[in-house]
Design an enzyme around this catalytic site. Sequence first.
Site, PDB file in Angstrom:
ATOM      1  N   SER A 134       0.856  -1.184   0.000  1.00  0.00           N
ATOM      2  CA  SER A 134       0.000   0.000   0.000  1.00  0.00           C
ATOM      3  C   SER A 134       0.891   1.231   0.000  1.00  0.00           C
ATOM      4  O   SER A 134       1.822   1.346  -0.786  1.00  0.00           O
ATOM      5  CB  SER A 134      -0.931  -0.037   1.222  1.00  0.00           C
ATOM      6  OG  SER A 134      -1.786   1.083   1.241  1.00  0.00           O
ATOM      7  N   TYR A 148      -5.420   7.851  -6.300  1.00  0.00           N
ATOM      8  CA  TYR A 148      -4.431   6.942  -5.696  1.00  0.00           C
ATOM      9  C   TYR A 148      -4.794   6.636  -4.245  1.00  0.00           C
ATOM     10  O   TYR A 148      -4.779   5.476  -3.815  1.00  0.00           O
ATOM     11  CB  TYR A 148      -3.051   7.586  -5.788  1.00  0.00           C
ATOM     12  CG  TYR A 148      -1.912   6.722  -5.305  1.00  0.00           C
ATOM     13  CD1 TYR A 148      -1.364   5.738  -6.126  1.00  0.00           C
ATOM     14  CD2 TYR A 148      -1.364   6.911  -4.048  1.00  0.00           C
ATOM     15  CE1 TYR A 148      -0.304   4.954  -5.690  1.00  0.00           C
ATOM     16  CE2 TYR A 148      -0.306   6.132  -3.601  1.00  0.00           C
ATOM     17  CZ  TYR A 148       0.227   5.154  -4.429  1.00  0.00           C
ATOM     18  OH  TYR A 148       1.276   4.385  -3.981  1.00  0.00           O
ATOM     19  N   LYS A 152      -5.702   2.981  -2.569  1.00  0.00           N
ATOM     20  CA  LYS A 152      -4.951   2.396  -1.460  1.00  0.00           C
ATOM     21  C   LYS A 152      -5.831   2.188  -0.230  1.00  0.00           C
ATOM     22  O   LYS A 152      -5.674   1.195   0.492  1.00  0.00           O
ATOM     23  CB  LYS A 152      -3.747   3.282  -1.116  1.00  0.00           C
ATOM     24  CG  LYS A 152      -2.669   3.304  -2.192  1.00  0.00           C
ATOM     25  CD  LYS A 152      -2.123   1.906  -2.505  1.00  0.00           C
ATOM     26  CE  LYS A 152      -0.935   1.938  -3.437  1.00  0.00           C
ATOM     27  NZ  LYS A 152      -0.437   0.587  -3.793  1.00  0.00           N
TER      28      LYS A 152
END
Length: 282
Positions: A134, A148, A152
């Site tokens: 991650s 993004y 994650k």
Amino acid sequence: MTRRWLVTGCSSGLGRALAEAAAGAGDVVVATARKPDALEELVRAWPDRIVPLALDVRDAAQCEEVVRVAVDRLGGLDVLVNNAGSGVFGAVEEVGDAELHDQWETLVAGPWRLIRLLLPHLRAQGAGHIVNVSSLAGRMAFPGLSAYVAGKFALEGMSQALAAETAAFGVRVTVVEPAAYATHYGSALAEARHRIPVYAEATGGMLAALRGLEGSEDAGRPADFAQAVLGIVAASGPTPLRVPLGPGALDLVAAADAAAPADLAAARDVTAAMLPVPPSGV
């Protein structure tokens, strides 16, 4: 003990460092990249320990083939590392549907798919370790990294559920959360196609910081990241579900956690104010 690894995203950066470290420790690694030519140097260095395969994690057929070949060739797998990644930089309003879809296919759907394909083999052998790479962006949000961050966060939520689902089968799950490492992430980061000037002030500093990571003395060494992951996998006792790694990572997580009680207290006040007032005399 010789372990059998499947590591995605090995053309450069953290994935490449991990493949090198695992092979150097005597393990066998199925190393994947979108363009397998990028793996030639790894194969030359460890011809008996590196198995190079082409893989774009967004391609379901390729994922199926890689897992099949890896299990057939090595007789099984012990460790899956979902490392392949990409980034699109842009505020929520700037990121289009196609860009969002591509980001999530890489960060969420691809790892999910590989886990689903490999789990029957891990359950059958009663052991295995899934490592999902991650980011600190899986714990906290940063302006301009909206897509993004969302990917994650989703990866970490899935991993938490997965850990509870697979513990009874001897399958461990770890989420590693890298801070800033000296990789090519900043230079490879794509900007959203439709930038909106009014967001420049809110996001510009973050973009400049990411672009400046490459070559920074403050960034961590990928080789150190790799050794940390090897240590996590080799640990005989219980390991934390989420492990921040890299310079300043623990301090940033601690600061974010320290702010949580104040947020909870404020939310409690709001919630309490919305509750019905009991009748007098009750």
